[in-house]
Scaffold this motif. Structure first.
Motif, PDB file in Angstrom:
ATOM      1  N   LYS A   1      37.537  38.311  80.990  1.00  0.00           N
ATOM      2  CA  LYS A   1      38.756  37.923  81.686  1.00  0.00           C
ATOM      3  C   LYS A   1      38.729  36.441  82.032  1.00  0.00           C
ATOM      4  O   LYS A   1      37.676  35.892  82.384  1.00  0.00           O
ATOM      5  CB  LYS A   1      38.920  38.742  82.973  1.00  0.00           C
ATOM      6  CG  LYS A   1      39.116  40.234  82.723  1.00  0.00           C
ATOM      7  CD  LYS A   1      39.297  40.985  84.024  1.00  0.00           C
ATOM      8  CE  LYS A   1      39.492  42.475  83.775  1.00  0.00           C
ATOM      9  NZ  LYS A   1      39.652  43.235  85.035  1.00  0.00           N
TER      10      LYS A   1
ATOM     11  N   GLU B   1      33.279  38.656  82.021  1.00  0.00           N
ATOM     12  CA  GLU B   1      33.518  40.039  81.601  1.00  0.00           C
ATOM     13  C   GLU B   1      34.835  40.166  80.839  1.00  0.00           C
ATOM     14  O   GLU B   1      35.614  41.098  81.028  1.00  0.00           O
ATOM     15  CB  GLU B   1      33.495  40.981  82.815  1.00  0.00           C
ATOM     16  CG  GLU B   1      32.141  41.010  83.524  1.00  0.00           C
ATOM     17  CD  GLU B   1      32.126  41.914  84.752  1.00  0.00           C
ATOM     18  OE1 GLU B   1      33.214  42.367  85.164  1.00  0.00           O
ATOM     19  OE2 GLU B   1      31.034  42.157  85.284  1.00  0.00           O
TER      20      GLU B   1
ATOM     21  N   GLN C   1      35.358  32.392  81.323  1.00  0.00           N
ATOM     22  CA  GLN C   1      35.591  33.818  81.149  1.00  0.00           C
ATOM     23  C   GLN C   1      34.435  34.585  81.780  1.00  0.00           C
ATOM     24  O   GLN C   1      33.278  34.212  81.620  1.00  0.00           O
ATOM     25  CB  GLN C   1      35.691  34.188  79.664  1.00  0.00           C
ATOM     26  CG  GLN C   1      36.937  33.668  78.982  1.00  0.00           C
ATOM     27  CD  GLN C   1      37.069  34.200  77.566  1.00  0.00           C
ATOM     28  OE1 GLN C   1      36.648  35.313  77.270  1.00  0.00           O
ATOM     29  NE2 GLN C   1      37.663  33.387  76.697  1.00  0.00           N
TER      30      GLN C   1
END
Length: 290
Positions: free
Chosen positions: A265, A263, A261
């Motif tokens: 996302k 940030e 992941q």
């Protein structure tokens, strides 16, 4: 391959504009022997193009030749063979056969002039519904390094105006991107924007093309060069994101993980590959050095 964010057209029969074009900050210049030159001035344009390229130039030069069904095609090719050009832009390309005919003529002229076979590269200019429908075979034809989109002629061909929203160009643009990727050639070059005084329209158009996968845009006025260069240059924010992604994935891979992941996302290998592509583009443009 050198960056091709902006390719600035200049009429082949106007050496003053040609000199200015080479100093306008574009990544390359296209000396036009086709639409920008009146029928009565074709021979003069060829002679002036030869003169323009008789001295070293700081950026690559292309020459747009007339279409394969034009009575000017042979004289165009005879004039430009042996010139220090990065390639030729073939106007009104509508099939792989069109490109094949030019390849055959170029092969004969290369042999006649003692040039290595296949040295002269081609950028087919696709500007009709027929050309878009056959983009795959055009992209796969001999000598082709990338495709170029002629949106103004295309919209005329399908009977609609060139709009600010650009919906009428969506299918054609996607066709060129997919055809290029399938053929394994460089991403295509987007169409000229017809309103060279409306820079905000130009930048919207360029952003749309970049999002779809184009590598750059054709321009017709020096004032269009800097804005388009900006759009097709990775921003500091994009570079910072890409560096974070690559660094995080490198650490994760060393720890035996393939999904991370960044940030908030999810990041998988395709996103990492896109980040690496963006960093490679930034290096070519000297935006980063490492």
């Amino acid at each position: 391959m050198f960056p091709l964010r902006t390719l600035l057209f200049t009429p082949g029969d106007d050496p003053r504009k040609g000199e200015k074009a080479f100093a306008a900050g574009a990544d390359a210049v296209i000396i036009d022997l086709e639409d920008a030159v009146a029928e009565t001035r074709k021979e003069q344009a060829r002679q002036l193009a030869v003169q323009l390229l008789s001295v070293p130039r700081p950026i690559p030069a292309f020459v747009r030749i007339n279409g394969v069904n034009s009575p000017h095609i042979l004289r165009d090719l005879q004039a430009v063979v042996g010139l220090p050009v990065a390639g030729l832009m073939l106007a009104k390309a509508e099939s792989g056969e069109d490109v094949g005919r030019v390849d055959w003529l170029l092969s004969l002229l290369e042999q006649q002039n003692g040039l290595p076979p296949g040295q002269i590269k081609l950028i087919p200019f696709i500007e009709s519904a027929r050309g878009i429908a056959r983009a795959g075979e055009i992209a796969a034809a001999p000598r082709v390094i990338c495709l170029a989109f002629g949106g103004n002629d295309y919209t005329m061909d399908i009977g609609v105006p060139y709009s600010r929203e650009g919906g009428e160009l969506f299918f054609a643009r996607n066709q060129l991107v997919v055809a290029s990727r399938t053929a394994g050639i460089a991403p295509p070059l987007d169409t000229v924007n017809p309103d060279f005084k409306d820079i905000s329209f130009l930048m919207e158009d360029a952003r749309r093309a970049r999002r779809l996968g184009f590598q750059g845009k054709l321009v017709i006025h020096p004032a269009q060069v800097s804005p388009v260069n900006e759009i097709f240059t990775p921003s500091d924010e994009e570079i910072a994101w890409a560096q974070k992604v690559v660094a995080a994935f490198t650490r994760a891979r060393a720890a035996g993980s393939g999904v991370i992941q960044v940030e908030g996302k999810m990041v998988e290998l395709p996103i990492v590959r896109r980040a690496e592509q963006l960093l490679a583009a930034a290096r070519r443009l000297n935006k980063i050095n490492e």
